[in-house]
Design a protein around this motif. Structure first.
Motif, PDB file in Angstrom:
ATOM      1  N   MET A  93      59.180 -54.041 -78.618  1.00 52.35           N
ATOM      2  CA  MET A  93      58.472 -53.284 -77.597  1.00 52.35           C
ATOM      3  C   MET A  93      58.255 -51.856 -78.087  1.00 52.35           C
ATOM      4  SD  MET A  93      59.417 -53.035 -73.620  1.00 52.35           S
ATOM      5  CE  MET A  93      59.513 -51.432 -72.923  1.00 52.35           C
ATOM      6  N   ALA A  94      57.066 -51.349 -77.919  1.00 53.61           N
ATOM      7  CA  ALA A  94      56.715 -50.009 -78.370  1.00 53.61           C
ATOM      8  C   ALA A  94      57.396 -48.953 -77.502  1.00 53.61           C
ATOM      9  CB  ALA A  94      55.203 -49.819 -78.319  1.00 53.61           C
ATOM     10  N   LYS A  95      57.800 -47.889 -78.137  1.00 55.17           N
ATOM     11  CA  LYS A  95      58.393 -46.750 -77.429  1.00 55.17           C
ATOM     12  C   LYS A  95      57.272 -45.786 -77.058  1.00 55.17           C
ATOM     13  CE  LYS A  95      62.803 -47.617 -78.568  1.00 55.17           C
ATOM     14  NZ  LYS A  95      63.929 -47.659 -77.732  1.00 55.17           N
ATOM     15  N   ARG A  96      57.402 -45.159 -75.908  1.00 55.74           N
ATOM     16  CA  ARG A  96      56.448 -44.126 -75.517  1.00 55.74           C
ATOM     17  C   ARG A  96      57.054 -42.788 -75.921  1.00 55.74           C
ATOM     18  NH1 ARG A  96      51.851 -42.905 -72.855  1.00 55.74           N
ATOM     19  NH2 ARG A  96      51.949 -41.308 -71.265  1.00 55.74           N
ATOM     20  N   VAL A  97      56.304 -42.011 -76.677  1.00 52.82           N
ATOM     21  CA  VAL A  97      56.816 -40.806 -77.319  1.00 52.82           C
ATOM     22  C   VAL A  97      56.211 -39.555 -76.703  1.00 52.82           C
ATOM     23  CG1 VAL A  97      57.008 -39.571 -79.517  1.00 52.82           C
ATOM     24  CG2 VAL A  97      57.075 -42.072 -79.488  1.00 52.82           C
ATOM     25  N   PHE A  98      57.082 -38.583 -76.420  1.00 52.32           N
ATOM     26  CA  PHE A  98      56.660 -37.243 -76.012  1.00 52.32           C
ATOM     27  C   PHE A  98      56.681 -36.384 -77.265  1.00 52.32           C
ATOM     28  CE2 PHE A  98      57.471 -32.885 -74.785  1.00 52.32           C
ATOM     29  CZ  PHE A  98      56.631 -32.698 -73.701  1.00 52.32           C
ATOM     30  N   PHE A  99      55.560 -35.717 -77.558  1.00 51.84           N
ATOM     31  CA  PHE A  99      55.488 -34.825 -78.710  1.00 51.84           C
ATOM     32  C   PHE A  99      55.656 -33.385 -78.257  1.00 51.84           C
ATOM     33  CE2 PHE A  99      53.411 -38.519 -80.492  1.00 51.84           C
ATOM     34  CZ  PHE A  99      53.954 -38.559 -81.765  1.00 51.84           C
ATOM     35  N   SER A 100      56.554 -32.686 -78.927  1.00 49.56           N
ATOM     36  CA  SER A 100      56.818 -31.281 -78.656  1.00 49.56           C
ATOM     37  C   SER A 100      56.425 -30.489 -79.901  1.00 49.56           C
ATOM     38  CB  SER A 100      58.308 -31.088 -78.348  1.00 49.56           C
ATOM     39  OG  SER A 100      58.608 -29.735 -78.141  1.00 49.56           O
ATOM     40  N   PHE A 101      55.715 -29.386 -79.709  1.00 48.01           N
ATOM     41  CA  PHE A 101      55.230 -28.616 -80.858  1.00 48.01           C
ATOM     42  C   PHE A 101      54.798 -27.237 -80.411  1.00 48.01           C
ATOM     43  CE2 PHE A 101      52.001 -31.240 -78.979  1.00 48.01           C
ATOM     44  CZ  PHE A 101      50.982 -30.355 -78.709  1.00 48.01           C
ATOM     45  N   HIS A 102      54.634 -26.363 -81.377  1.00 43.79           N
ATOM     46  CA  HIS A 102      54.075 -25.032 -81.135  1.00 43.79           C
ATOM     47  C   HIS A 102      52.557 -25.186 -81.194  1.00 43.79           C
ATOM     48  CE1 HIS A 102      53.112 -20.885 -81.281  1.00 43.79           C
ATOM     49  NE2 HIS A 102      53.459 -20.601 -82.511  1.00 43.79           N
ATOM     50  N   TYR A 103      51.867 -24.678 -80.191  1.00 40.73           N
ATOM     51  CA  TYR A 103      50.417 -24.890 -80.100  1.00 40.73           C
ATOM     52  C   TYR A 103      49.670 -24.380 -81.335  1.00 40.73           C
ATOM     53  CZ  TYR A 103      45.920 -25.763 -78.047  1.00 40.73           C
ATOM     54  OH  TYR A 103      44.671 -26.252 -77.824  1.00 40.73           O
ATOM     55  N   LYS A 104      50.220 -23.394 -82.027  1.00 41.07           N
ATOM     56  CA  LYS A 104      49.585 -22.878 -83.248  1.00 41.07           C
ATOM     57  C   LYS A 104      49.407 -23.999 -84.280  1.00 41.07           C
ATOM     58  CE  LYS A 104      50.285 -19.456 -86.875  1.00 41.07           C
ATOM     59  NZ  LYS A 104      51.257 -18.541 -87.470  1.00 41.07           N
ATOM     60  N   ASP A 105      50.328 -24.968 -84.282  1.00 39.70           N
ATOM     61  CA  ASP A 105      50.231 -26.067 -85.230  1.00 39.70           C
ATOM     62  C   ASP A 105      49.108 -27.039 -84.873  1.00 39.70           C
ATOM     63  OD1 ASP A 105      52.298 -25.229 -86.981  1.00 39.70           O
ATOM     64  OD2 ASP A 105      53.765 -25.892 -85.498  1.00 39.70           O
ATOM     65  N   VAL A 106      48.656 -27.033 -83.629  1.00 37.86           N
ATOM     66  CA  VAL A 106      47.470 -27.811 -83.256  1.00 37.86           C
ATOM     67  C   VAL A 106      46.235 -27.092 -83.784  1.00 37.86           C
ATOM     68  CG1 VAL A 106      46.039 -28.611 -81.337  1.00 37.86           C
ATOM     69  CG2 VAL A 106      48.520 -28.833 -81.212  1.00 37.86           C
ATOM     70  N   ILE A 107      46.193 -25.784 -83.597  1.00 34.17           N
ATOM     71  CA  ILE A 107      45.060 -24.985 -84.072  1.00 34.17           C
ATOM     72  C   ILE A 107      44.907 -25.121 -85.587  1.00 34.17           C
ATOM     73  CG2 ILE A 107      44.192 -22.607 -84.318  1.00 34.17           C
ATOM     74  CD1 ILE A 107      45.639 -22.035 -81.599  1.00 34.17           C
ATOM     75  N   GLU A 108      46.027 -25.140 -86.297  1.00 28.68           N
ATOM     76  CA  GLU A 108      45.997 -25.268 -87.755  1.00 28.68           C
ATOM     77  C   GLU A 108      45.844 -26.713 -88.204  1.00 28.68           C
ATOM     78  OE1 GLU A 108      49.471 -23.239 -89.206  1.00 28.68           O
ATOM     79  OE2 GLU A 108      48.613 -21.273 -88.760  1.00 28.68           O
ATOM     80  N   PHE A 109      45.843 -27.645 -87.257  1.00 30.70           N
ATOM     81  CA  PHE A 109      45.543 -29.060 -87.456  1.00 30.70           C
ATOM     82  C   PHE A 109      46.734 -29.919 -87.865  1.00 30.70           C
ATOM     83  CE2 PHE A 109      43.402 -32.771 -89.362  1.00 30.70           C
ATOM     84  CZ  PHE A 109      42.663 -33.146 -88.266  1.00 30.70           C
ATOM     85  N   ARG A 110      47.877 -29.330 -88.215  1.00 26.11           N
ATOM     86  CA  ARG A 110      49.016 -30.127 -88.676  1.00 26.11           C
ATOM     87  C   ARG A 110      49.514 -31.103 -87.601  1.00 26.11           C
ATOM     88  NH1 ARG A 110      49.175 -25.321 -91.073  1.00 26.11           N
ATOM     89  NH2 ARG A 110      49.354 -25.368 -93.333  1.00 26.11           N
ATOM     90  N   ALA A 111      49.663 -30.628 -86.371  1.00 25.35           N
ATOM     91  CA  ALA A 111      50.120 -31.511 -85.289  1.00 25.35           C
ATOM     92  C   ALA A 111      49.105 -32.615 -85.022  1.00 25.35           C
ATOM     93  CB  ALA A 111      50.392 -30.703 -84.019  1.00 25.35           C
ATOM     94  N   ASN A 112      47.829 -32.311 -85.189  1.00 26.73           N
ATOM     95  CA  ASN A 112      46.786 -33.307 -84.939  1.00 26.73           C
ATOM     96  C   ASN A 112      46.845 -34.469 -85.924  1.00 26.73           C
ATOM     97  OD1 ASN A 112      45.797 -31.822 -82.824  1.00 26.73           O
ATOM     98  ND2 ASN A 112      44.278 -30.767 -84.057  1.00 26.73           N
ATOM     99  N   VAL A 113      47.301 -34.202 -87.145  1.00 24.92           N
ATOM    100  CA  VAL A 113      47.422 -35.285 -88.126  1.00 24.92           C
ATOM    101  C   VAL A 113      48.398 -36.334 -87.605  1.00 24.92           C
ATOM    102  CG1 VAL A 113      48.236 -35.869 -90.453  1.00 24.92           C
ATOM    103  CG2 VAL A 113      46.777 -33.862 -90.102  1.00 24.92           C
ATOM    104  N   VAL A 114      49.524 -35.881 -87.065  1.00 24.59           N
ATOM    105  CA  VAL A 114      50.500 -36.822 -86.513  1.00 24.59           C
ATOM    106  C   VAL A 114      49.936 -37.465 -85.248  1.00 24.59           C
ATOM    107  CG1 VAL A 114      52.831 -37.077 -85.574  1.00 24.59           C
ATOM    108  CG2 VAL A 114      52.420 -35.508 -87.484  1.00 24.59           C
ATOM    109  N   ARG A 115      49.370 -36.649 -84.393  1.00 27.48           N
ATOM    110  CA  ARG A 115      48.832 -37.138 -83.123  1.00 27.48           C
ATOM    111  C   ARG A 115      47.752 -38.200 -83.325  1.00 27.48           C
ATOM    112  NH1 ARG A 115      45.586 -33.098 -79.080  1.00 27.48           N
ATOM    113  NH2 ARG A 115      44.011 -34.565 -78.514  1.00 27.48           N
TER     114      ARG A 115
END
Length: 155
Positions: free
Chosen positions: A1-23
């Motif tokens: 069964m798949a786990k539902r995951v909450f992602f926690s991050f600093h929003y700057k990492d979304v702007i720089e695209f690193r978090a988006n790679v994982v997302r």
């Protein structure tokens, strides 16, 4: 069964695209939570701390894992700390992933950021039944102020 995951991050990492790679990775599709539309986050932030806590707590519901995407300044972010502590209280498994090895939108990687888990802690009261929360600020452990400790249930 798949786990539902909450992602926690600093929003700057979304702007720089690193978090988006994982997302945007195929393994996390349709199993993730914790990615707020910027306008929703900004509105809650302007309203109050309570509004932000409600937003985070609502997204933590129905998750069993919290994945902290660790960038350069993640360790120093108040709301990442809150997400970690709230996840601990909820009973989520915790996982940290350093993302500075992922190329940003500038095509460059960064040095590894400090681990936010090193700056958070808990202790038990004398009875061993209540958890007290702490964070490490300016070289000393202090009481964590954004979330109260809780009583541990006997198993």
């Amino acid at each position: 069964m798949a786990k539902r995951v909450f992602f926690s991050f600093h929003y700057k990492d979304v702007i720089e695209f690193r978090a988006n790679v994982v997302r945007n990775h195929k393994l996390t599709k349709d199993k993730s939570a914790g990615y707020f539309d910027a306008s929703i986050w900004e509105t809650a932030q302007k309203t109050s701390d309570i509004a932000l806590k409600r937003l985070i707590n609502g997204d933590l519901k129905n998750t069993s894992v919290t994945c902290v995407l660790i960038g350069s300044d993640t360790f120093n972010r108040r709301w990442v700390d809150y997400e970690i502590m709230s996840s601990l209280k909820k009973g989520n498994d915790l996982l940290g992933i350093h993302i500075n090895g992922i190329k940003g939108k500038d095509g460059k990687t960064k040095n590894k950021g400090n681990n936010p888990f090193y700056y958070l802690g808990y202790s038990f009261d004398k009875s061993g039944k209540k958890i007290n929360l702490h964070n490490f600020i300016q070289g000393k452990w202090t009481k964590y102020s954004d979330l109260e400790g809780w009583t541990v249930e006997e198993v």
